[in-house]
Design a protein around this motif. Structure first.
Motif, PDB file in Angstrom:
ATOM      1  N   VAL A 191       0.846  -1.194   0.000  1.00  0.00           N
ATOM      2  CA  VAL A 191       0.000   0.000   0.000  1.00  0.00           C
ATOM      3  C   VAL A 191       0.885   1.250   0.000  1.00  0.00           C
ATOM      4  O   VAL A 191       1.872   1.335   0.738  1.00  0.00           O
ATOM      5  N   ASP A 192       0.538   2.216  -0.824  1.00  0.00           N
ATOM      6  CA  ASP A 192       1.337   3.437  -0.963  1.00  0.00           C
ATOM      7  C   ASP A 192       1.047   4.391   0.198  1.00  0.00           C
ATOM      8  O   ASP A 192       0.485   5.479   0.024  1.00  0.00           O
ATOM      9  N   LEU A 193       1.404   3.966   1.393  1.00  0.00           N
ATOM     10  CA  LEU A 193       1.293   4.770   2.609  1.00  0.00           C
ATOM     11  C   LEU A 193       2.537   4.497   3.454  1.00  0.00           C
ATOM     12  O   LEU A 193       3.232   3.505   3.241  1.00  0.00           O
ATOM     13  N   PRO A 194       2.863   5.379   4.396  1.00  0.00           N
ATOM     14  CA  PRO A 194       4.015   5.092   5.269  1.00  0.00           C
ATOM     15  C   PRO A 194       3.888   3.724   5.920  1.00  0.00           C
ATOM     16  O   PRO A 194       2.796   3.310   6.338  1.00  0.00           O
ATOM     17  N   TYR A 195       5.003   3.030   6.012  1.00  0.00           N
ATOM     18  CA  TYR A 195       4.974   1.660   6.510  1.00  0.00           C
ATOM     19  C   TYR A 195       5.016   1.589   8.034  1.00  0.00           C
ATOM     20  O   TYR A 195       4.210   0.898   8.646  1.00  0.00           O
ATOM     21  N   ALA A 196       5.978   2.270   8.667  1.00  0.00           N
ATOM     22  CA  ALA A 196       6.189   2.103  10.109  1.00  0.00           C
ATOM     23  C   ALA A 196       5.866   3.348  10.913  1.00  0.00           C
ATOM     24  O   ALA A 196       5.477   3.243  12.075  1.00  0.00           O
ATOM     25  N   ALA A 197       6.032   4.531  10.343  1.00  0.00           N
ATOM     26  CA  ALA A 197       5.846   5.774  11.095  1.00  0.00           C
ATOM     27  C   ALA A 197       5.008   6.741  10.282  1.00  0.00           C
ATOM     28  O   ALA A 197       5.258   6.947   9.092  1.00  0.00           O
ATOM     29  N   ASP A 198       4.035   7.320  10.934  1.00  0.00           N
ATOM     30  CA  ASP A 198       3.173   8.313  10.313  1.00  0.00           C
ATOM     31  C   ASP A 198       3.728   9.699  10.618  1.00  0.00           C
ATOM     32  O   ASP A 198       3.970  10.032  11.778  1.00  0.00           O
ATOM     33  N   MET A 199       3.968  10.495   9.584  1.00  0.00           N
ATOM     34  CA  MET A 199       4.539  11.822   9.761  1.00  0.00           C
ATOM     35  C   MET A 199       3.422  12.796  10.115  1.00  0.00           C
ATOM     36  O   MET A 199       2.662  13.250   9.258  1.00  0.00           O
ATOM     37  N   LEU A 200       3.312  13.130  11.399  1.00  0.00           N
ATOM     38  CA  LEU A 200       2.285  14.049  11.852  1.00  0.00           C
ATOM     39  C   LEU A 200       2.641  15.493  11.558  1.00  0.00           C
ATOM     40  O   LEU A 200       1.763  16.326  11.342  1.00  0.00           O
ATOM     41  N   GLN A 201       3.929  15.803  11.586  1.00  0.00           N
ATOM     42  CA  GLN A 201       4.398  17.148  11.255  1.00  0.00           C
ATOM     43  C   GLN A 201       5.616  17.013  10.351  1.00  0.00           C
ATOM     44  O   GLN A 201       6.641  16.479  10.763  1.00  0.00           O
ATOM     45  N   PRO A 202       5.529  17.457   9.098  1.00  0.00           N
ATOM     46  CA  PRO A 202       6.661  17.286   8.171  1.00  0.00           C
ATOM     47  C   PRO A 202       7.869  18.102   8.612  1.00  0.00           C
ATOM     48  O   PRO A 202       7.747  19.027   9.427  1.00  0.00           O
ATOM     49  N   PRO A 203       9.049  17.796   8.080  1.00  0.00           N
ATOM     50  CA  PRO A 203      10.251  18.546   8.471  1.00  0.00           C
ATOM     51  C   PRO A 203      10.118  20.030   8.163  1.00  0.00           C
ATOM     52  O   PRO A 203       9.667  20.429   7.087  1.00  0.00           O
ATOM     53  N   ALA A 204      10.523  20.842   9.124  1.00  0.00           N
ATOM     54  CA  ALA A 204      10.474  22.291   8.983  1.00  0.00           C
ATOM     55  C   ALA A 204      11.550  22.891   9.873  1.00  0.00           C
ATOM     56  O   ALA A 204      11.988  22.280  10.856  1.00  0.00           O
ATOM     57  N   ALA A 205      11.980  24.095   9.527  1.00  0.00           N
ATOM     58  CA  ALA A 205      13.011  24.797  10.296  1.00  0.00           C
ATOM     59  C   ALA A 205      12.699  26.286  10.297  1.00  0.00           C
ATOM     60  O   ALA A 205      12.020  26.805   9.390  1.00  0.00           O
ATOM     61  N   GLY A 206      13.193  26.986  11.315  1.00  0.00           N
ATOM     62  CA  GLY A 206      12.997  28.424  11.412  1.00  0.00           C
ATOM     63  C   GLY A 206      13.792  29.175  10.360  1.00  0.00           C
ATOM     64  O   GLY A 206      14.719  28.658   9.746  1.00  0.00           O
ATOM     65  N   MET A 207      13.439  30.431  10.166  1.00  0.00           N
ATOM     66  CA  MET A 207      14.117  31.250   9.175  1.00  0.00           C
ATOM     67  C   MET A 207      15.472  31.739   9.655  1.00  0.00           C
ATOM     68  O   MET A 207      16.304  32.156   8.832  1.00  0.00           O
ATOM     69  N   LEU A 208      15.729  31.703  10.965  1.00  0.00           N
ATOM     70  CA  LEU A 208      16.993  32.157  11.517  1.00  0.00           C
ATOM     71  C   LEU A 208      17.698  30.992  12.207  1.00  0.00           C
ATOM     72  O   LEU A 208      17.044  30.095  12.743  1.00  0.00           O
ATOM     73  N   PRO A 209      19.023  30.987  12.217  1.00  0.00           N
ATOM     74  CA  PRO A 209      19.746  29.913  12.926  1.00  0.00           C
ATOM     75  C   PRO A 209      19.474  29.978  14.419  1.00  0.00           C
ATOM     76  O   PRO A 209      19.335  31.064  14.999  1.00  0.00           O
ATOM     77  N   ASP A 210      19.379  28.820  15.022  1.00  0.00           N
ATOM     78  CA  ASP A 210      19.050  28.757  16.455  1.00  0.00           C
ATOM     79  C   ASP A 210      20.132  28.072  17.283  1.00  0.00           C
ATOM     80  O   ASP A 210      19.932  27.830  18.480  1.00  0.00           O
ATOM     81  N   TRP A 211      21.264  27.729  16.661  1.00  0.00           N
ATOM     82  CA  TRP A 211      22.369  27.115  17.407  1.00  0.00           C
ATOM     83  C   TRP A 211      23.689  27.685  16.923  1.00  0.00           C
ATOM     84  O   TRP A 211      23.914  27.792  15.712  1.00  0.00           O
ATOM     85  N   PRO A 212      24.580  28.070  17.864  1.00  0.00           N
ATOM     86  CA  PRO A 212      24.340  28.206  19.307  1.00  0.00           C
ATOM     87  C   PRO A 212      23.520  29.453  19.623  1.00  0.00           C
ATOM     88  O   PRO A 212      23.492  30.389  18.818  1.00  0.00           O
ATOM     89  N   ASN A 213      22.881  29.449  20.780  1.00  0.00           N
ATOM     90  CA  ASN A 213      22.003  30.541  21.168  1.00  0.00           C
ATOM     91  C   ASN A 213      22.805  31.585  21.945  1.00  0.00           C
ATOM     92  O   ASN A 213      23.205  31.334  23.084  1.00  0.00           O
ATOM     93  N   PRO A 214      23.075  32.769  21.368  1.00  0.00           N
ATOM     94  CA  PRO A 214      23.877  33.773  22.091  1.00  0.00           C
ATOM     95  C   PRO A 214      23.236  34.223  23.392  1.00  0.00           C
ATOM     96  O   PRO A 214      23.942  34.540  24.358  1.00  0.00           O
TER      97      PRO A 214
END
Length: 330
Positions: free
Chosen positions: A271-294
């Motif tokens: 079946v053309d669906l995820p096999y083991a893990a359901d992605m509830l929130q797709p990968p995303a990142a903030g617009m600014l770097p967050d590491w290291p935090n000054p």
């Protein structure tokens, strides 16, 4: 003890904290007074900590953190894949894991978390050149199209130390190096107390961080799906082979039931669906770097410098008082 005999003095243990003599202040007040008198040293330690933090922040390349939220793949429901474990009424049927202790059963989701970015998944990712170039940008020379040792004083010092003991630093990355790099940058956290997990991946480029996290997730799910399909195909082939050799009607019926169950499993795996893990929130990142935090690094570094200077002043005062106490001993 006879009259007229004076008790001999009991020697005191050598410690940094001496009992206050007559007319002197206690240890705490003395230390506080020493710290007050050495405020210039405290200021210098605090300033040195801040300066080192600022220098480190300029030297360290900031990174973006891409995150995704996953959960176990549902077996029932409108958007589910359905049960892949065959269940037949009125008889025992094959199960996904052999019977045993409760902690011996390993779900597909648990396998997914264990293999995420490691082992065979890392080997598969190592076959993709763009993934290697993104993970090791300092070792890839795009102009010459080849791998090279990383530049800089620290990598050069590392190569020199390895050369002293008859070893050499690696140049072209492989699956083992990919696994190590992913282990350093990946972080899996539990959300509250439920089965959902938040997976984070850090990279200097925002688009690359999001893309690599999605690729790792897809490669892990594809590996588990291919392994399940391989096992199911092997069982189907074995059952068909046994059917050709068995002539007893009862045995042929049992094998036919097993074959039907395994074909159902193979159908649900495809079946053309995820096999083991359901992605509830797709990968995303903030617009600014967050590491290291000054905002966290700079104040903490100043506090560390202040504490280090205070400890040095306290130790200096204690050693000075200890030397004075030793001079008082006849």
């Amino acid at each position: 003890m006879p009259d007229g005999v004076i008790n001999p003095p009991v020697p005191q243990a050598m410690t940094l904290a001496l009992p206050p003599a007559h007319g002197e202040e206690g240890d705490l007040r003395t230390i506080l007074r020493s710290l007050r008198a050495g405020w210039r040293w405290l200021l210098a330690g605090w300033s040195a900590g801040l300066a080192l933090a600022v220098i480190a922040l300029w030297l360290v390349t900031p990174a973006y953190t891409a995150t995704m939220v996953i959960g176990p793949m549902a077996r029932i429901g409108a958007a589910a894949t359905g049960s892949r474990v065959p269940v037949s009424s009125g008889r025992d049927s094959a199960t996904g894991a052999e019977s045993g202790a409760a902690d011996e059963s390993l779900s597909d989701f648990a396998r997914y978390l264990e293999l995420f970015g490691s082992g065979p998944v890392a080997e598969q990712l190592a076959r993709e050149p763009d993934v290697l170039h993104a993970l090791f940008p300092d070792r890839w020379d795009a102009g010459e199209g080849r791998w090279r040792p990383p530049p800089g004083p620290l990598p050069m010092a590392k190569r020199a130390l390895l050369a002293l003991v008859g070893r050499r630093d690696w140049v072209e990355p492989d699956g083992d190096r990919v696994e190590r790099a992913l282990r350093e940058r990946l972080l899996i956290d539990m959300l509250r107390s439920g089965p959902m997990r938040r997976i984070s991946f850090r990279h200097a480029d925002r688009a690359t961080a999001v893309d690599l996290l999605g690729r790792i997730a897809a490669a892990t799910d594809a590996h588990l799906r291919s392994e399940a399909a391989r096992r199911s195909a092997a069982q189907i082939a074995h059952i068909k082979l046994r059917l050709d050799a068995v002539t007893v009607a009862v045995h042929r019926q049992a094998l036919s039931d097993l074959l039907l169950d395994q074909e159902r499993v193979a159908m649900m795996i495809g079946v053309d669906l995820p096999y083991a893990a359901d992605m509830l929130q797709p990968p995303a990142a903030g617009m600014l770097p967050d590491w290291p935090n000054p905002a966290a690094v700079v104040p903490l570094a100043g506090l560390v410098g202040l504490v280090a200077a205070g400890f040095a002043l306290s130790a200096r005062h204690a050693l000075k008082e200890h030397g004075t106490g030793m001079e008082r001993v006849p």
